[in-house]
Write a protein that holds these residues in place. Structure first.
Motif, mmCIF file in Angstrom:
data_model
loop_
_atom_site.group_PDB
_atom_site.id
_atom_site.type_symbol
_atom_site.label_atom_id
_atom_site.label_comp_id
_atom_site.label_asym_id
_atom_site.label_seq_id
_atom_site.Cartn_x
_atom_site.Cartn_y
_atom_site.Cartn_z
ATOM 1 N N ALA A 93 2.558 0.096 5.492
ATOM 2 C CA ALA A 93 2.358 0.611 4.143
ATOM 3 C C ALA A 93 3.699 1.604 3.773
ATOM 4 O O ALA A 93 4.501 1.753 4.996
ATOM 5 C CB ALA A 93 1.206 1.657 4.314
ATOM 6 N N GLN A 94 3.758 1.906 2.560
ATOM 7 C CA GLN A 94 4.809 2.724 2.214
ATOM 8 C C GLN A 94 4.410 4.162 2.103
ATOM 9 O O GLN A 94 3.386 4.450 1.344
ATOM 10 C CB GLN A 94 5.338 2.249 0.800
ATOM 11 N N THR A 124 0.946 -1.334 0.109
ATOM 12 C CA THR A 124 -0.137 0.060 0.088
ATOM 13 C C THR A 124 0.805 1.321 -0.018
ATOM 14 O O THR A 124 1.707 1.506 0.730
ATOM 15 C CB THR A 124 -1.005 -0.121 1.389
ATOM 16 N N LYS A 125 0.378 2.181 -0.979
ATOM 17 C CA LYS A 125 1.405 3.449 -1.013
ATOM 18 C C LYS A 125 0.337 4.649 -0.496
ATOM 19 O O LYS A 125 -0.676 4.845 -1.118
ATOM 20 C CB LYS A 125 1.757 3.700 -2.393
ATOM 21 N N THR A 171 -0.869 6.749 -8.802
ATOM 22 C CA THR A 171 -0.355 5.737 -8.309
ATOM 23 C C THR A 171 -0.361 5.534 -6.704
ATOM 24 O O THR A 171 0.373 4.268 -6.317
ATOM 25 C CB THR A 171 1.200 5.800 -8.580
ATOM 26 N N LEU A 172 -1.042 6.174 -6.050
ATOM 27 C CA LEU A 172 -1.140 6.185 -4.640
ATOM 28 C C LEU A 172 -2.658 5.594 -4.312
ATOM 29 O O LEU A 172 -3.589 5.658 -5.118
ATOM 30 C CB LEU A 172 -0.988 7.581 -4.086
ATOM 31 N N ASP A 173 -2.650 4.827 -2.937
ATOM 32 C CA ASP A 173 -3.554 4.151 -2.623
ATOM 33 C C ASP A 173 -4.386 5.137 -1.443
ATOM 34 O O ASP A 173 -5.516 4.730 -1.161
ATOM 35 C CB ASP A 173 -3.159 2.934 -2.025
ATOM 36 N N GLU A 196 5.170 8.210 1.127
ATOM 37 C CA GLU A 196 6.180 9.136 0.303
ATOM 38 C C GLU A 196 5.541 10.752 0.269
ATOM 39 O O GLU A 196 4.351 10.697 0.353
ATOM 40 C CB GLU A 196 6.366 8.708 -1.322
#
Length: 192
Positions: free
Chosen positions: A34-35, A2-3, A74-76, A37
């Protein structure tokens, strides 16, 4: 994995948002669920929204806009770090949100706000927008006050209680993002 994007919602020179978002990123980096950014609006250099064809009707805009839309796609999930200007959401964040349509849907969002009154007005406006965009905004929130959470109103110095509030917010954003994953997958499958 998960981002989750930590969106810095101000582009103003001298903004405090970079300090706050850096703290959110530092705390989130200790997690393994989760990742996370940083997503800095200032780096995208978005023009003022003036598209003849809005994103909901297929408008794509120029290269800066397309890069922004791709980043959101691209993000969740998201953590919005927003100041409050004149008891409202910053224009740069509202403008950036307007460039995206489908990329917000079926994702979770948390809000970290700051300002003289803790960013309450900006957070309230952002919550209303989230609902209209199909973003599930979690009830946990971190409200930071310029007089108590910043030294001399300029250097961010969060207390331990703020860190606990942030952990709760991150817990919920990650959980809700995971819960919404089947909806994102079903939507992606229907488009493909």
């Amino acid at each position: 994995m998960t981002k989750i994007g930590i969106i810095i919602g101000s582009t103003r020179p001298g903004r405090l948002g970079a300090q706050v978002a850096g703290w959110v990123h530092e705390v989130s980096a200790q997690r393994s669920d989760a990742q996370f950014e940083l997503v800095d609006l200032a780096e995208f250099r978005l023009p003022l929204f003036d598209q003849a064809v809005p994103p909901a009707m297929g408008g794509t805009g120029g290269p800066e806009t397309q890069a922004w839309v791709r980043a959101i796609d691209t993000l969740d999930g998201f953590v919005f770090v927003t100041p409050e200007y004149n008891h409202q959401l910053p224009g740069a964040l509202k403008n950036a949100i307007d460039f995206v349509c489908a990329g917000w849907a079926n994702k979770a969002a948390g809000i970290v706000s700051y300002g003289v009154a803790g960013g309450a007005g900006a957070a309230a406006q952002l919550r209303q927008m989230c609902g209209l965009l199909g973003l599930a905004d979690v009830p946990a929130q971190v409200s930071l006050h310029l007089a108590t959470d910043f030294e001399n109103f300029t250097v961010f110095a969060p207390s331990e209680s703020r860190a606990r509030s942030l952990e709760e917010l991150l817990d919920r954003v990650v959980a809700w993002t995971a819960a919404l994953e089947p909806m994102r997958s079903a939507r992606a499958a229907s488009i493909a």
